[in-house]
Design an enzyme around this catalytic site. Structure first.
Site, PDB file in Angstrom:
ATOM      1  N   ASP A  50      -2.144   1.874  -4.937  1.00 36.23           N
ATOM      2  CA  ASP A  50      -3.430   2.268  -4.383  1.00 36.23           C
ATOM      3  C   ASP A  50      -4.463   1.164  -4.607  1.00 36.23           C
ATOM      4  O   ASP A  50      -4.377   0.387  -5.571  1.00 36.23           O
ATOM      5  CB  ASP A  50      -3.929   3.556  -5.033  1.00 36.23           C
ATOM      6  N   HIS A  73       0.808  -1.219   0.000  1.00 44.68           N
ATOM      7  CA  HIS A  73       0.000   0.000   0.000  1.00 44.68           C
ATOM      8  C   HIS A  73       0.845   1.274   0.000  1.00 44.68           C
ATOM      9  O   HIS A  73       0.318   2.383  -0.175  1.00 44.68           O
ATOM     10  CB  HIS A  73      -0.932   0.006   1.221  1.00 44.68           C
TER      11      HIS A  73
END
Length: 428
Positions: A404, A400
């Site tokens: 995204d 992450h």
């Protein structure tokens, strides 16, 4: 007589030490020149060390799990002759290497059958009990006993003669030892429905298992994972696969994997952040133009990740052949070092074990790992009709920090479109 000191040579990976995985000899054994004496593990490989001389083993460097610095004593061997034999400080790298692999993030692509070759026994410097000696005598008489080093070591500790254990497959496994303890050592038949009591067992975490533990901990410690799962209708894809296999001739049989890899490669150019490696120490993401696909594979020694180079340039038949070749090389310890490193994206699956969904762990420093799950047949609505459809969940875990959630979901949806309309897999 003279004492020959065999020092651990530089294995050629720029390392300062190596771990003892197992011994093929014990103190007091007679060894011949080029006879295997120990398995040593580096960061990525297990290397079989061979004796450069013939003689009697007088001293060993340590026990399995111990670290031995490069250039220090590994084995002392008593040899014939008047003069003292010089230590071997700069011995050449061993001629025979059993590469075991860079450890992946999670489970396996396919259940790989165990190798048909006999494994060697890691032996400690402790006295060998009578049952274990009996097992060795059977082998000395030409009665080959196929078992992994871990199984042999456990049998030795339990005092079990492996020649008396009946394997359920091609080699003796831990389950066969358990069955022997329950049925073959005077305990009698165990009634149905009762699991039976087993003694506690302590297993030292060394070798490949320790590498897996270290890599998994590092991946989860450094990478904030998130996982996205989507359901895909693979009815048409399975029909296409059956048709291709019906006319494959002498080409390798197609599984779901080559078709899935083609879909991944066709979708990745629009999502370059997923085919990447992240160097978090310098804060640089390298987006790779070629897809070097890591293929998580289960072997007797643990998980390995052979790499399909330039997967985007291969057709389904070439991919099927390369999957088989790399899996066999990993399983038999013949994979080359360059075949076990440099992946830009990893594919992992539980294969025939199935599973509804997985949350695979990323193969650091990559930023994504993809896991297809079990194909099941369920009734679905198509218009106003209810029909049978073959459905498969596809999981993806991402880093992450650089990927995204929207990008990961969009990528999976692009793959989904290709798999649900498989004719587009063959359209440029």
């Amino acid at each position: 007589m003279a004492l020959f000191t065999f020092k651990l040579p530089d294995i050629g990976e720029g390392i300062s030490e190596a771990e003892i995985v197992g011994w093929h000899v014990k103190v007091g054994d007679r060894v011949e020149e080029d006879q295997p004496i120990a398995d040593m593990m580096t960061d990525k490989a297990t290397v079989e060390m061979e004796s450069p001389v013939a003689g009697k083993v007088m001293r060993l460097a340590g026990e399995p799990g111990d670290q031995v610095p490069i250039g220090s004593m590994l084995v002392e061997i008593e040899v014939e002759g008047e003069a003292e034999v010089a230590p071997v400080a700069d011995a050449p790298p061993p001629s025979k290497a059993a590469i075991e692999a860079e450890v992946p993030g999670e489970a396996v692509i396919e259940q790989i059958a165990p190798a048909q070759n006999e494994a060697s026994t890691p032996v400690s410097t402790e006295p060998v009990d009578a049952e274990f000696q009996l097992s060795q005598q059977h082998e000395a008489k030409g009665q080959a006993i196929l078992a992994s080093p871990a199984v042999r070591a456990r049998a030795k500790e339990l005092g079990i003669d492996l020649a008396q254990v009946k394997p359920t497959a091609d080699r003796i496994r831990h389950a066969d030892l358990d069955a022997y303890l329950l049925y073959g050592s005077g305990q009698g038949y165990r009634p149905a429905g009762r699991s039976g009591k087993r003694a506690d067992e302590q297993v030292k975490v060394i070798g490949m298992r320790r590498r897996i533990a270290e890599n998994m901990a590092a991946s989860k410690r450094h990478i904030p994972h998130f996982t996205y799962v989507e359901e895909i209708d693979v009815t048409a894809l399975e029909e296409l696969r059956e048709q291709l296999n019906a006319g494959r001739g002498d080409r390798p049989k197609l599984t779901m994997l080559p078709l899935l890899i083609v879909a991944l490669c066709k979708a990745l150019p629009d999502f370059p952040m997923l085919n990447a490696r992240y160097d978090d120490e310098v804060g640089v993401v390298t987006r790779h133009g070629s897809v070097h696909l890591g293929m998580a594979t289960q072997t007797d020694a643990g998980l390995m990740v052979p790499v399909i180079r330039d997967a985007q340039d291969r057709n389904v038949w070439q991919l099927a052949g390369e999957i088989r070749r790399l899996a066999d090389a990993a399983r038999t310890g013949k994979a080359k070092s360059e075949e076990l490193s440099g992946s830009t994206l990893t594919l992992t699956s539980l294969g025939p074990l199935g599973g509804i969904a997985t949350t695979p762990v990323i193969n650091r420093p990559e930023v994504a790992i993809i896991g297809p799950n079990r194909v099941i047949e369920r009734p679905v609505f198509r218009g106003k009709e209810i029909v049978a459809a073959k459905l498969m969940n596809l999981s993806i875990s991402c880093d992450h920090r650089v990927v995204d959630g929207w990008d990961a979901a969009s990528f999976v949806q692009a793959v989904r479109k290709l798999l649900e309309a498989p004719a587009f897999l063959f359209v440029d």
